[in-house]
Design a protein around this motif. Structure first.
Motif, PDB file in Angstrom:
ATOM      1  N   GLY A 138      -0.548 -22.359  38.088  1.00 36.91           N
ATOM      2  CA  GLY A 138      -0.212 -22.809  36.996  1.00 36.91           C
ATOM      3  C   GLY A 138      -0.422 -24.633  37.161  1.00 36.91           C
ATOM      4  N   LEU A 139      -1.147 -25.092  37.196  1.00 40.35           N
ATOM      5  CA  LEU A 139      -1.293 -26.268  37.539  1.00 40.35           C
ATOM      6  C   LEU A 139      -1.045 -27.313  36.068  1.00 40.35           C
ATOM      7  N   ASN A 140       0.063 -28.587  35.996  1.00 41.46           N
ATOM      8  CA  ASN A 140       0.122 -29.069  35.094  1.00 41.46           C
ATOM      9  C   ASN A 140      -0.646 -30.242  35.823  1.00 41.46           C
ATOM     10  N   VAL A 141      -1.617 -31.309  35.473  1.00 42.15           N
ATOM     11  CA  VAL A 141      -2.124 -31.858  35.208  1.00 42.15           C
ATOM     12  C   VAL A 141      -1.998 -33.151  35.168  1.00 42.15           C
ATOM     13  N   GLY A 142      -0.878 -33.488  34.477  1.00 40.25           N
ATOM     14  CA  GLY A 142      -0.538 -34.533  33.640  1.00 40.25           C
ATOM     15  C   GLY A 142       0.677 -34.784  34.175  1.00 40.25           C
ATOM     16  N   ALA A 143       1.898 -35.804  34.103  1.00 34.64           N
ATOM     17  CA  ALA A 143       2.665 -36.237  34.613  1.00 34.64           C
ATOM     18  C   ALA A 143       3.470 -36.723  33.263  1.00 34.64           C
ATOM     19  N   GLY A 144       2.992 -37.260  31.835  1.00 37.88           N
ATOM     20  CA  GLY A 144       3.569 -37.928  30.722  1.00 37.88           C
ATOM     21  C   GLY A 144       3.414 -39.085  30.803  1.00 37.88           C
ATOM     22  N   ALA A 145       3.337 -39.581  29.811  1.00 37.09           N
ATOM     23  CA  ALA A 145       3.833 -40.769  29.773  1.00 37.09           C
ATOM     24  C   ALA A 145       4.759 -41.518  30.081  1.00 37.09           C
ATOM     25  N   ARG A 146       5.779 -41.191  30.434  1.00 37.76           N
ATOM     26  CA  ARG A 146       6.740 -41.177  31.163  1.00 37.76           C
ATOM     27  C   ARG A 146       6.361 -41.151  32.472  1.00 37.76           C
ATOM     28  N   TRP A 147       6.209 -40.339  33.433  1.00 35.33           N
ATOM     29  CA  TRP A 147       6.084 -40.213  34.577  1.00 35.33           C
ATOM     30  C   TRP A 147       4.711 -40.298  35.440  1.00 35.33           C
ATOM     31  N   GLN A 148       3.560 -41.822  35.085  1.00 37.93           N
ATOM     32  CA  GLN A 148       2.539 -42.326  34.823  1.00 37.93           C
ATOM     33  C   GLN A 148       1.849 -42.242  36.846  1.00 37.93           C
ATOM     34  N   ASN A 149       2.960 -42.492  36.981  1.00 34.63           N
ATOM     35  CA  ASN A 149       2.711 -43.049  38.259  1.00 34.63           C
ATOM     36  C   ASN A 149       2.988 -41.575  39.189  1.00 34.63           C
ATOM     37  N   LYS A 150       3.619 -40.725  39.192  1.00 36.50           N
ATOM     38  CA  LYS A 150       3.618 -40.287  39.617  1.00 36.50           C
ATOM     39  C   LYS A 150       2.055 -38.480  39.230  1.00 36.50           C
ATOM     40  N   SER A 151       1.174 -38.737  38.600  1.00 33.23           N
ATOM     41  CA  SER A 151       0.132 -38.016  38.536  1.00 33.23           C
ATOM     42  C   SER A 151      -0.385 -38.244  39.657  1.00 33.23           C
ATOM     43  N   TRP A 152      -0.841 -37.196  39.613  1.00 37.06           N
ATOM     44  CA  TRP A 152      -2.454 -36.594  40.756  1.00 37.06           C
ATOM     45  C   TRP A 152      -3.234 -37.186  40.344  1.00 37.06           C
ATOM     46  N   HIS A 153      -4.232 -38.280  41.323  1.00 38.10           N
ATOM     47  CA  HIS A 153      -6.007 -38.375  41.428  1.00 38.10           C
ATOM     48  C   HIS A 153      -6.324 -36.875  41.170  1.00 38.10           C
ATOM     49  N   LEU A 154      -7.550 -37.008  40.575  1.00 39.42           N
ATOM     50  CA  LEU A 154      -8.217 -35.816  40.058  1.00 39.42           C
ATOM     51  C   LEU A 154      -8.657 -35.431  41.012  1.00 39.42           C
ATOM     52  N   ALA A 155      -9.240 -36.007  42.073  1.00 35.99           N
ATOM     53  CA  ALA A 155      -9.438 -36.337  43.647  1.00 35.99           C
ATOM     54  C   ALA A 155      -9.222 -34.452  44.124  1.00 35.99           C
ATOM     55  N   HIS A 156      -7.816 -34.543  44.222  1.00 33.59           N
ATOM     56  CA  HIS A 156      -6.310 -34.711  44.728  1.00 33.59           C
ATOM     57  C   HIS A 156      -6.484 -32.838  43.740  1.00 33.59           C
ATOM     58  N   TYR A 157      -6.850 -32.746  42.307  1.00 34.16           N
ATOM     59  CA  TYR A 157      -6.690 -31.425  41.948  1.00 34.16           C
ATOM     60  C   TYR A 157      -8.225 -30.376  42.168  1.00 34.16           C
ATOM     61  N   GLU A 158      -9.391 -31.842  42.289  1.00 29.03           N
ATOM     62  CA  GLU A 158     -10.219 -30.817  42.803  1.00 29.03           C
ATOM     63  C   GLU A 158     -10.520 -29.810  43.926  1.00 29.03           C
ATOM     64  N   GLU A 159      -9.753 -30.833  45.073  1.00 25.32           N
ATOM     65  CA  GLU A 159      -9.968 -30.060  46.156  1.00 25.32           C
ATOM     66  C   GLU A 159      -8.797 -29.304  46.171  1.00 25.32           C
ATOM     67  N   LEU A 160      -7.722 -29.479  45.912  1.00 27.12           N
ATOM     68  CA  LEU A 160      -6.159 -28.094  45.336  1.00 27.12           C
ATOM     69  C   LEU A 160      -7.312 -26.765  45.271  1.00 27.12           C
ATOM     70  N   ILE A 161      -7.857 -27.053  43.399  1.00 30.38           N
ATOM     71  CA  ILE A 161      -8.655 -25.769  43.302  1.00 30.38           C
ATOM     72  C   ILE A 161      -9.413 -24.864  43.923  1.00 30.38           C
ATOM     73  N   GLY A 162     -10.615 -26.032  44.460  1.00 27.83           N
ATOM     74  CA  GLY A 162     -11.229 -25.430  45.327  1.00 27.83           C
ATOM     75  C   GLY A 162     -11.227 -24.565  46.264  1.00 27.83           C
ATOM     76  N   GLN A 163      -9.413 -24.403  47.047  1.00 28.79           N
ATOM     77  CA  GLN A 163      -9.043 -24.734  48.131  1.00 28.79           C
ATOM     78  C   GLN A 163      -8.913 -22.311  47.828  1.00 28.79           C
ATOM     79  N   LEU A 164      -7.542 -23.253  46.759  1.00 26.45           N
ATOM     80  CA  LEU A 164      -7.231 -22.106  45.971  1.00 26.45           C
ATOM     81  C   LEU A 164      -8.634 -20.558  45.549  1.00 26.45           C
ATOM     82  N   LEU A 165      -8.708 -21.710  44.621  1.00 24.66           N
ATOM     83  CA  LEU A 165     -10.044 -20.554  44.761  1.00 24.66           C
ATOM     84  C   LEU A 165     -11.381 -19.475  45.340  1.00 24.66           C
ATOM     85  N   SER A 166     -11.201 -20.479  46.587  1.00 29.84           N
ATOM     86  CA  SER A 166     -11.608 -19.664  47.944  1.00 29.84           C
ATOM     87  C   SER A 166     -10.931 -18.863  48.185  1.00 29.84           C
TER      88      SER A 166
END
Length: 87
Positions: A8-36
């Motif tokens: 399970g990937l929580n793709v947000g960090a909420g308003a309080r932790w915005q600077n800790k949120s990953w860029h979408l490209a990182h999620y894309e790469e990780l999801i691709g690797q997990l699926l493969s």
């Protein structure tokens, strides 16, 4: 297809932790690797992550299960009904 495990990937960090949120490209790469590697991927998030979740839904389609962005409490039930380790 029988999946190895569920991630399970929580793709947000909420308003309080915005600077800790990953860029979408990182999620894309990780999801691709997990699926493969035969992992089932659940996408989680809240109302503020709506655009990010929709982007990932469009990118990966039915290869992922999106359990985020619902404003109603029934999202947990909907998510459980769509996910089974025996797909």
């Amino acid at each position: 297809m029988l999946f190895r495990s569920v991630v399970g990937l929580n793709v947000g960090a909420g308003a309080r932790w915005q600077n800790k949120s990953w860029h979408l490209a990182h999620y894309e790469e990780l999801i691709g690797q997990l699926l493969s590697n035969n992992y089932q991927v659940l996408i989680l998030g809240g109302k503020k992550e709506k655009e990010r979740i929709e982007f990932l839904e469009n990118k990966f389609g039915n290869k992922i299960i999106s359990c985020g962005r619902s404003e109603e409490r029934r999202v947990g039930k909907e998510c459980r009904s769509r996910w089974s380790p025996y797909h």
